[in-house]
Design an enzyme around this catalytic site. Structure first.
Site, mmCIF file in Angstrom:
data_model
loop_
_atom_site.group_PDB
_atom_site.id
_atom_site.type_symbol
_atom_site.label_atom_id
_atom_site.label_comp_id
_atom_site.label_asym_id
_atom_site.label_seq_id
_atom_site.Cartn_x
_atom_site.Cartn_y
_atom_site.Cartn_z
ATOM 1 C CG ASP A 1 -1.881 1.166 1.236
ATOM 2 O OD1 ASP A 1 -2.812 1.165 0.420
ATOM 3 O OD2 ASP A 1 -1.681 2.101 2.041
ATOM 4 C CB THR B 1 -2.204 5.984 -1.871
ATOM 5 O OG1 THR B 1 -2.119 4.551 -1.843
ATOM 6 C CG2 THR B 1 -3.414 6.408 -1.061
ATOM 7 C CB THR B 2 0.556 3.262 -5.607
ATOM 8 O OG1 THR B 2 0.581 2.596 -4.344
ATOM 9 C CG2 THR B 2 1.847 2.968 -6.350
ATOM 10 C CG ASP C 1 -6.948 0.783 0.195
ATOM 11 O OD1 ASP C 1 -7.083 1.769 0.939
ATOM 12 O OD2 ASP C 1 -5.835 0.313 -0.120
#
Length: 554
Positions: free
Chosen positions: A59, A92-93, A393
């Site tokens: 994550d 987020t990545t 998520d």
């Protein structure tokens, strides 16, 4: 003549070297998590300074959050990932990788003296506006009541995560939890507060398949007097209190001078009468279960157990809020204010169970629960922590899908390629040297499918060339193209037919956040370090320049 303006302890850097340092630091942070994107992603093992704390995850937000970064640009990227997590819950990545690629695309332009950073920022701003329009054109709608379609969306989200190999277990739990806490506000909108009304309870032991979504609330508490109070009640009448059921202690030190022995007995009796009176107000409503956020004395326990009422004390405020929503009770601040409408009757079962070495109280089988608890079981705490991150998520993706009325885009980098092709076709209409920055932004958007191809280990140049040709051809014909990178094989496939979809809100937030963050860093041309923090008004303590300056009263 030399004029000294800044203190010797203050360090200042300015010029092009500052901007180059910003770009290098931001791209270095992105390189750490680049390999964690997609189904074939790699995991990162994070160790603390002592080597005892170990976190294994892919994550992006969790990785960056645990890193101790020093450079201000790297800290800005960490903050960008955190903001994406709070706003959208996913991506987020992608947002870090895209923001770093935007900066990397702008670096050769800024290195040339002919391109001022303001010109590049204007080109990026125009590209952002057109990107959102192209993303809107590539979006399609789906039925949010279709369980199979929601499963497909969550599977796309969890494809590169630890729980992606567990099938539909986590997807079903995420969908069930979000639909449980959703409240219809009318006008077609719904209130979905996953953070406040969905509690994830991790209990080590058992199998992951034993995890479930409870139609109610579970708390890590036992009744006050296990031997005298019931641990299982069907259709309980629940009373929630935000006050102590014990004699109220004074806030300040109080001295009492007792002259006679009888006076001491009177004082003790007054305390007992106070507690007894509070219990009488509660018992008039004939409750089966009393839950208080504060303490509960032995005398109150005696009166309640004598009347056949079970009690739980010192429950967290967040837990009582969930219990109130689940069983329909109202939290009351004073026992004398209790009324029949404050009693919760929506729960079907109250039961205390022992799981492992601890006792847990369950208020389940609620008629219309608007709060729930997700019980996670697993072999170890590390596995449970990773499943919790994945489940969070997944719930955010389902929440965004329902909130956007089922608005979706093709996954696997297809929507980024479609937006990139649209920007390239519009680049010729951009006047002036801003066109170079506009084209750079269009080229940077291809980093997502390119990274997916790299992580799959396929021939990246050949794959990207073919993918670019397909999207360019579709853009010339003004047709929708949903071809992207299939994350497991690395081959080019139609993402809509493959069922690889992403929430529109997540992708829009990724593009907006990445371009705005890159624009912010490109505008920095001066770094001043060692400045003194402003002291809060009224704070005590000597200042660094106390000997050179006198305080002047206002």
């Amino acid at each position: 003549m030399t004029v000294v303006v800044l203190n010797d302890a203050i360090k200042r850097e300015s010029g092009r070297s500052v901007l180059q340092g910003m770009i290098a630091a931001a791209t270095a942070g992105a390189e750490i998590i680049r390999t964690t994107l997609g189904p074939r992603s790699m995991h990162k093992m994070l160790l603390d300074a002592a080597g005892s704390g170990i976190v294994v995850t892919n994550d992006g937000n969790s990785i960056l959050r645990d890193l101790d970064v020093q450079h201000p640009a790297a800290k800005a990227m960490v903050e960008l990932s955190r903001a994406q997590e709070e706003e959208a819950g996913d991506g987020t990545t992608s947002v870090i990788v895209l923001a770093a690629e935007m900066l990397r695309a702008a670096e050769p332009l800024v290195a040339l003296r002919a391109f001022h950073p303001s010109i590049v920022c204007r080109g990026f701003a125009r590209a952002l506006e057109d990107s959102l329009g192209a993303l809107e054109s590539a979006a399609f709608s789906m039925d949010v009541e279709d369980h199979a379609a929601l499963q497909g969306i969550v599977r796309s989200c969890l494809g590169g995560k630890f729980t992606g190999a567990l099938g539909d277990l986590v997807a079903d739990m995420a969908i069930d939890a979000v639909k449980t806490v959703a409240v219809d506000l009318g006008n077609g909108s719904k209130e979905i507060d996953v953070k406040k009304y969905v509690k994830i309870e991790k209990v080590a032991g058992g199998r992951l398949e034993d995890s479930a979504v409870l139609r109610g609330v579970m708390i890590n508490k036992d009744v006050v007097a296990p031997g005298r109070m019931r641990r299982k009640i069907t259709n309980p009448r629940v009373v929630l209190l935000d006050c102590p059921l014990e004699y109220k202690k004074g806030e300040n030190a109080t001295n009492v001078e007792v002259m006679e022995e009888e006076d001491w007995s009177i004082l003790l009796k007054l305390e007992e009468e106070f507690v007894e009176e509070a219990c009488k107000h509660i018992l008039t409503l004939k409750p089966d279960l009393v839950i208080t956020e504060k303490g509960l004395s032995d005398l109150a326990c005696h009166h309640l157990s004598k009347a056949g009422v079970s009690a739980i004390r010192r429950v967290r405020k967040t837990d009582t809020n969930r219990i109130a929503r689940a069983c329909g009770a109202t939290i009351v601040n004073r026992p004398e204010e209790l009324q029949e409408r404050h009693v919760g009757t929506g729960a079907g079962l109250f039961e205390v169970r022992k799981i492992g070495d601890e006792f847990f109280a369950f208020l389940i089988q609620c008629q219309e629960p608007r709060a729930c608890t997700v019980l996670l079981r697993g072999a170890s705490q590390d596995i449970l922590n990773e499943v919790e991150r994945n489940l969070h998520d997944a719930m955010c993706v389902v929440r965004n899908t329902i909130r956007d009325h089922g608005k979706m885009v093709a996954g696997g980098g297809a929507c980024e390629m479609a937006v990139s092709a649209a920007l390239k076709s519009k680049a010729c209409s951009v006047e002036g040297i801003e066109q170079w920055a506009y084209r750079a932004a269009a080229q940077a958007l291809e980093v997502i499918p390119r990274t997916l191809a790299q992580n799959c280990g396929v021939a990246m140049i050949r794959t990207m060339t073919e993918l670019q040709a397909r999207h360019a051809e579709a853009c010339e014909k003004r047709e929708a193209c949903s071809f992207g990178i299939e994350g497991r094989s690395g081959k080019i496939a139609d993402m809509r037919e493959a069922g690889v979809w992403d929430a529109f809100g997540v992708k829009a937030q990724v593009i907006k956040s990445a371009i705005e963050a890159a624009t912010m860093l490109l505008r920095i041309d001066d770094v001043v370090s060692g400045i003194k923090k402003k002291k809060e008004r009224g704070a005590q303590g000597p200042s660094d320049d106390a000997g050179d300056r006198e305080d002047i009263p206002e």
